[in-house]
Enzyme design. Structure first.
Site, PDB file in Angstrom:
ATOM      1  N   ASN A   9      -1.989   4.833  14.848  1.00  0.00           N
ATOM      2  CA  ASN A   9      -2.526   4.346  16.075  1.00  0.00           C
ATOM      3  C   ASN A   9      -1.375   3.183  16.568  1.00  0.00           C
ATOM      4  O   ASN A   9      -1.410   2.224  16.120  1.00  0.00           O
ATOM      5  CB  ASN A   9      -3.892   3.706  15.951  1.00  0.00           C
ATOM      6  CG  ASN A   9      -4.236   2.827  17.230  1.00  0.00           C
ATOM      7  OD1 ASN A   9      -3.799   3.122  18.153  1.00  0.00           O
ATOM      8  ND2 ASN A   9      -5.253   2.144  16.937  1.00  0.00           N
ATOM      9  N   TRP A  10      -0.544   3.734  17.207  1.00  0.00           N
ATOM     10  CA  TRP A  10       0.695   2.762  18.134  1.00  0.00           C
ATOM     11  C   TRP A  10       0.034   1.810  18.973  1.00  0.00           C
ATOM     12  O   TRP A  10       0.965   0.798  19.070  1.00  0.00           O
ATOM     13  CB  TRP A  10       1.487   3.561  18.818  1.00  0.00           C
ATOM     14  CG  TRP A  10       2.242   4.605  17.780  1.00  0.00           C
ATOM     15  CD1 TRP A  10       2.495   4.637  16.537  1.00  0.00           C
ATOM     16  CD2 TRP A  10       3.261   5.643  18.529  1.00  0.00           C
ATOM     17  NE1 TRP A  10       3.234   5.412  16.059  1.00  0.00           N
ATOM     18  CE2 TRP A  10       3.931   6.067  17.111  1.00  0.00           C
ATOM     19  CE3 TRP A  10       3.735   5.934  19.678  1.00  0.00           C
ATOM     20  CZ2 TRP A  10       5.056   7.067  17.285  1.00  0.00           C
ATOM     21  CZ3 TRP A  10       4.641   6.922  19.792  1.00  0.00           C
ATOM     22  CH2 TRP A  10       5.122   7.547  18.573  1.00  0.00           C
ATOM     23  N   LYS A  11      -1.310   1.841  19.259  1.00  0.00           N
ATOM     24  CA  LYS A  11      -1.751   0.680  20.318  1.00  0.00           C
ATOM     25  C   LYS A  11      -0.569   0.733  21.374  1.00  0.00           C
ATOM     26  O   LYS A  11      -0.301   1.555  21.826  1.00  0.00           O
ATOM     27  CB  LYS A  11      -1.713  -0.604  19.323  1.00  0.00           C
ATOM     28  CG  LYS A  11      -2.778  -0.376  18.214  1.00  0.00           C
ATOM     29  CD  LYS A  11      -3.081  -1.863  17.480  1.00  0.00           C
ATOM     30  CE  LYS A  11      -4.138  -1.433  16.288  1.00  0.00           C
ATOM     31  NZ  LYS A  11      -4.600  -2.451  15.654  1.00  0.00           N
ATOM     32  N   HIS A  95     -12.548   1.814  19.470  1.00  0.00           N
ATOM     33  CA  HIS A  95     -11.822   0.716  18.795  1.00  0.00           C
ATOM     34  C   HIS A  95     -12.415  -0.583  18.918  1.00  0.00           C
ATOM     35  O   HIS A  95     -12.554  -0.904  19.901  1.00  0.00           O
ATOM     36  CB  HIS A  95     -10.376   1.105  19.020  1.00  0.00           C
ATOM     37  CG  HIS A  95      -9.569   0.320  18.103  1.00  0.00           C
ATOM     38  ND1 HIS A  95      -9.244  -1.006  17.916  1.00  0.00           N
ATOM     39  CD2 HIS A  95      -8.684   0.735  16.990  1.00  0.00           C
ATOM     40  CE1 HIS A  95      -8.353  -1.234  16.956  1.00  0.00           C
ATOM     41  NE2 HIS A  95      -8.053  -0.240  16.402  1.00  0.00           N
ATOM     42  N   GLU A  97     -10.999  -2.973  19.448  1.00  0.00           N
ATOM     43  CA  GLU A  97      -9.879  -3.944  20.342  1.00  0.00           C
ATOM     44  C   GLU A  97     -10.741  -3.466  21.889  1.00  0.00           C
ATOM     45  O   GLU A  97     -10.747  -4.454  22.703  1.00  0.00           O
ATOM     46  CB  GLU A  97      -8.459  -3.644  20.217  1.00  0.00           C
ATOM     47  CG  GLU A  97      -7.744  -4.259  19.102  1.00  0.00           C
ATOM     48  CD  GLU A  97      -6.812  -3.548  18.315  1.00  0.00           C
ATOM     49  OE1 GLU A  97      -6.201  -2.786  18.995  1.00  0.00           O
ATOM     50  OE2 GLU A  97      -6.354  -4.319  17.287  1.00  0.00           O
ATOM     51  N   GLU A 167     -13.308   0.577  10.422  1.00  0.00           N
ATOM     52  CA  GLU A 167     -12.147  -0.559  10.311  1.00  0.00           C
ATOM     53  C   GLU A 167     -12.771  -1.999  10.407  1.00  0.00           C
ATOM     54  O   GLU A 167     -13.039  -2.300  11.520  1.00  0.00           O
ATOM     55  CB  GLU A 167     -11.418  -0.399  11.714  1.00  0.00           C
ATOM     56  CG  GLU A 167     -10.604   1.010  11.696  1.00  0.00           C
ATOM     57  CD  GLU A 167      -9.559   1.012  12.645  1.00  0.00           C
ATOM     58  OE1 GLU A 167      -8.427   1.141  12.266  1.00  0.00           O
ATOM     59  OE2 GLU A 167      -9.647   0.710  13.958  1.00  0.00           O
ATOM     60  N   GLY A 173      -4.589  -5.965  11.362  1.00  0.00           N
ATOM     61  CA  GLY A 173      -3.455  -6.665  11.888  1.00  0.00           C
ATOM     62  C   GLY A 173      -3.438  -7.848  11.137  1.00  0.00           C
ATOM     63  O   GLY A 173      -2.430  -8.746  11.483  1.00  0.00           O
ATOM     64  N   SER A 212      -4.971  -2.910   8.017  1.00  0.00           N
ATOM     65  CA  SER A 212      -3.818  -3.233   7.177  1.00  0.00           C
ATOM     66  C   SER A 212      -3.469  -2.241   6.083  1.00  0.00           C
ATOM     67  O   SER A 212      -2.953  -2.584   4.891  1.00  0.00           O
ATOM     68  CB  SER A 212      -4.206  -4.562   6.444  1.00  0.00           C
ATOM     69  OG  SER A 212      -4.254  -5.489   7.488  1.00  0.00           O
ATOM     70  N   GLY A 233      -2.456   1.022  11.817  1.00  0.00           N
ATOM     71  CA  GLY A 233      -1.818   0.480  12.892  1.00  0.00           C
ATOM     72  C   GLY A 233      -0.626   0.132  12.755  1.00  0.00           C
ATOM     73  O   GLY A 233       0.462   1.144  12.861  1.00  0.00           O
ATOM     74  N   GLY A 234      -0.205  -0.879  12.254  1.00  0.00           N
ATOM     75  CA  GLY A 234       1.252  -1.654  12.466  1.00  0.00           C
ATOM     76  C   GLY A 234       2.101  -0.577  11.574  1.00  0.00           C
ATOM     77  O   GLY A 234       3.339  -0.388  11.844  1.00  0.00           O
TER      78      GLY A 234
END
Ligand code: 13P
Length: 251
Positions: A9-11, A95, A97, A167, A173, A212, A233-234
């Protein structure tokens, strides 16, 4: 047998140049894996380019959100048929966010999951508790409720095809990954509540862990019985890190 799914997930990261650069580097190193699906959720602006670059491979693309109507006066939104038209395969729904910053609710998550299936998109439905909720011992209750609401009214076949991503918000993150035992326990809670409401479809639902996930912790998480993959994610922003996670999930 559930196929492992590793989804990046590149966000809100990468532009046209860096997304194509990622795809070029990734494709040089990626080798098809028979038991594993790989998918990247890119910003809307990069989805078509990725679709084109992934053509002829077994890689999938995902959107990070969509609207629950087919079309209409919804300025700034993207619909399921728009995604389906360009060949997108998956869509992340709910999600944390989006729940926190964009007023996503259990009800809109459910509408989006239903709409995704109408257009042959597979929803990756996110759930997870905050740190405060966990500290109050509410994590199971919260996650069960989110999952039951998200899947309400889906057919058994649709439930079986759905992907759930657990999640925990405190792990997103933060570098603070859930232990494999905690992640497994929650993924098992999710599978059990799906069994209660939707019967044997629970055996086919893929349940991912997200929060993470990195190359050095992916294997121990993926080894757990009820964890069928990862939402990354990251670490999905870097082709080598993302590939290392894929390799860790293969073994
Ligand atoms: P991180 O892997 O950066 O913690 O993000 C997890 C996530 O939110 C994926 O959807």
């Amino acid at each position: 047998m559930r196929r492992t799914l590793i989804a990046g997930n590149w966000k809100m990261h990468k532009n046209s140049e860096t997304a194509r650069g990622f795809a070029r580097d990734f494709l040089k190193l990626y080798q098809t894996t028979p038991d594993l699906d790989v998918c990247i959720a890119a910003p809307f602006t990069e989805l078509l380019a990725l679709e084109e670059m992934f053509r002829g491979t077994d890689l999938f693309t995902a959107a990070q959100n969509m609207h629950f109507e087919d079309q209409g006066a919804f300025t700034g939104e993207i619909s399921a048929p728009m995604l389906a038209e360009i060949g997108v395969d998956f869509v992340i729904v709910g999600h944390s966010e989006r729940r926190a910053y964009f007023a996503e609710t259990d009800e809109t998550v459910n509408k989006k999951a239903k709409k995704a299936f109408e257009w042959n998109l597979t929803p990756i439905i996110c759930c997870g508790e905050t740190l405060a909720q966990r500290e109050q011992g509410l994590e199971r209750h919260i996650v069960r409720h989110q999952v039951v609401m998200a899947l309400a009214g889906l057919t058994p076949e649709q439930v079986a095809k759905s992907v759930i991503a657990y999640e925990p918000i405190w792990a997103i993150g933060t570098g603070k990954v859930a232990t494999p035992e905690v992640a497994e326990e929650m993924c098992r809670v999710i599978r059990t509540v799906i069994r209660t409401h939707h019967g044997d479809a629970a055996d086919d639902v893929r349940i991912l862990y997200g929060g993470s996930v990195k190359p050095d912790n992916a294997k121990e998480l993926m080894d757990m019985e009820d964890i069928d993959g990862a939402l990354v994610g990251g670490a999905s922003l870097d082709p080598v890190d993302f590939l290392d996670i894929i390799h860790a999930a293969e073994n």
